[in-house]
Design an enzyme around this catalytic site. Sequence first.
Site, short mmCIF file in Angstrom:
data_model
loop_
_atom_site.label_atom_id
_atom_site.label_comp_id
_atom_site.label_asym_id
_atom_site.label_seq_id
_atom_site.Cartn_x
_atom_site.Cartn_y
_atom_site.Cartn_z
N SER A 33 -27.15 -39.95 26.48
CA SER A 33 -25.68 -39.78 26.39
C SER A 33 -25.30 -38.81 27.59
CB SER A 33 -25.01 -39.44 25.17
OG SER A 33 -25.48 -40.21 24.18
N CYS A 41 -25.52 -39.25 30.81
CA CYS A 41 -26.09 -39.11 31.82
C CYS A 41 -25.46 -40.20 32.82
CB CYS A 41 -27.46 -39.32 31.90
SG CYS A 41 -28.54 -38.00 31.13
N ARG A 49 -21.60 -36.99 16.78
CA ARG A 49 -22.61 -37.25 15.84
C ARG A 49 -23.48 -35.97 15.48
NH1 ARG A 49 -26.34 -38.93 18.23
NH2 ARG A 49 -25.81 -38.89 20.52
N GLU A 78 -22.91 -44.16 46.03
CA GLU A 78 -24.25 -44.23 46.69
C GLU A 78 -25.52 -44.72 45.64
OE1 GLU A 78 -23.45 -43.96 49.57
OE2 GLU A 78 -21.77 -42.37 50.08
N TYR A 82 -15.34 -39.02 12.73
CA TYR A 82 -15.53 -39.08 14.32
C TYR A 82 -16.33 -40.37 14.52
CZ TYR A 82 -18.24 -39.03 18.57
OH TYR A 82 -18.70 -39.12 19.51
N PHE A 99 -23.16 -41.28 42.11
CA PHE A 99 -21.72 -42.12 42.06
C PHE A 99 -22.31 -43.29 42.84
CE2 PHE A 99 -20.54 -37.96 41.24
CZ PHE A 99 -20.29 -38.07 39.74
N ASN A 115 -20.76 -44.65 34.21
CA ASN A 115 -20.25 -44.51 35.78
C ASN A 115 -21.09 -45.58 36.32
OD1 ASN A 115 -18.45 -42.32 35.15
ND2 ASN A 115 -20.00 -40.91 36.15
N HIS A 164 -30.14 -49.09 23.70
CA HIS A 164 -29.07 -47.94 24.24
C HIS A 164 -28.90 -48.20 25.84
CE1 HIS A 164 -27.46 -43.34 24.32
NE2 HIS A 164 -26.42 -44.26 24.06
#
EC number: 4.1.1.32
Length: 622
Positions: A286, A288, A87, A532, A235, A530, A292, A264
């Site tokens: 983005s 962070c 972007r 945890e 893109y 993750f 996940n 967001h």
Amino acid sequence: MPPQLHNGLDFSAKVIQGSLDSLPQEVRKFVEGNAQLCQPEYIHICDGSEEEYGRLLAHMQEEGVIRKLKKYDNCWLALTDPRDVARIESKTVIITQEQRDTVPIPKSGQSQLGRWMSEEDFEKAFNARFPGCMKGRTMYVIPFSMGPLGSPLAKIGIELTDSPYVVASMRIMTRMGTSVLEALGDGEFIKCLHSVGCPLPLKKPLVNNWACNPELTLIAHLPDRREIISFGSGYGGNSLLGKKCFALRIASRLAKEEGWLAEHMLILGITNPEGKKKYLAAAFPSACGKTNLAMMNPTLPGWKVECVGDDIAWMKFDAQGNLRAINPENGFFGVAPGTSVKTNPNAIKTIQKNTIFTNVAETSDGGVYWEGIDEPLAPGVTITSWKNKEWRPQDEEPCAHPNSRFCTPASQCPIIDPAWESPEGVPIEGIIFGGRRPAGVPLVYEALSWQHGVFVGAAMRSEATAAAEHKGKVIMHDPFAMRPFFGYNFGKYLAHWLSMAHRPAAKLPKIFHVNWFRKDKNGKFLWPGFGENSRVLEWMFGRIEGEDSAKLTPIGYVPKEDALNLKGLGDVNVEELFGISKEFWEKEVEEIDKYLEDQVNADLPYEIERELRALKQRISQM
């Protein structure tokens, strides 16, 4: 868009799929007016079928735009011109009559909360770019729905583009095709116009067979006219106009007018061992770890996380006062580097088929590769980098671009939530803000009230990431993780969030702030993160249930001693992880104060100022 003749006589483009007669009248006018302006050779009205998708992929393969990845099922790799990889905030603008409708007027310097362009300047820019820009190319007409078709929260758009890569990606990222036109009828739609800006014959050769026009790139939003106009970039964030342009910038403005929220945020469902389920939404900048967290495998026995969405949430209070959220997207457009079986096993499973990769590296046995993939290579297998050069692990340059992406269907995610396409949305009971803060900010705290929670969102800061073009490890302000995506004045946005507290019967979600990224003095992460992170979600779950598991600090509620389940975790320095230093927070509040005063200036709502003063006061008494 500047006025155009809609007589339909001044373009000679041949319709090669679908028919103009079958289009709703307003859609037809939109298509014909722009065909006349951009002068494509052909017009292709997308039906969204499997067969059409196959033809597009074959066509792009022939043109050298994508290559087949033989290791997987129906997976493809696109390598872009290295000048078209992310972007571009400096070329992303919002056009309103008054500058202050788009951004607060800063005390000094330039606004960091969006870029305004005047109607006159836009008209000049538009006329210098679009006439004849699709010569020799096909104009694809993409009818798409953001949100499940027929959901009261969904909105429809029509994107015109000369890029088959955009069509293929939009088929993954949105609900797209004939069924959308049928649902639209004579209803309203967002008008999206996109061109790579490379009319044929080419003036200069393409790099990587990737059409783009970096010198003239411009991504423009006209909220009053419900239009998005993008030129010069292929893109994702600049060309898949349903994503950030529509689902955040235009939608946030619609949401303000219509009384809802376009954010967001990821949306996840979490179920405890007793089978009780809650939905949470979380806003992180983005890179962070939104994806996940949204696809986490909890390490806590008996807990389950399911994914509704990983990037965008549209939320509206229903008649009963529940905040209902849908994921307006149909796919994941995830950052590839750092994704591995260890960090996100569910993403790895999702991308094994029907996926378009962009700017990742390729292995000689037809697989993908990137930094942090953690996959051993078979003997004799070599790697070609995203720049199409042979690459060895000892090379300085990364093999994949830091903002390289996978574009993959959400339905393939092994832990997709059963209600992910529910038309009424899922009920949100907690909202999480967070960022990448190496120092000073505890693992988790809960806001003292809705107003304080809105202040916490406004005060978000995070270490800069690859998704934007900024470089280096600076801590940047990113309020609500929306800084690049606000569709209107941020001061008015804050007032809109605050106004939710005055809705009759509204059950306001609890608001939390998390920081998985705090480091010790040797630069090591204090928290394993993750899976945890489910331990932190468990504490939030209890708080939403009304558990007395928190103690008051100057910045908010943190878990009481032993309230955070650390069973089975190695050595975690809880004191350091939750330490709140007076010196750090005095500086932090100063920073926030300076930023809000400078950037939001006269548009800062009084309640936010009051929260800031109260926080200052509490810290001074530490």
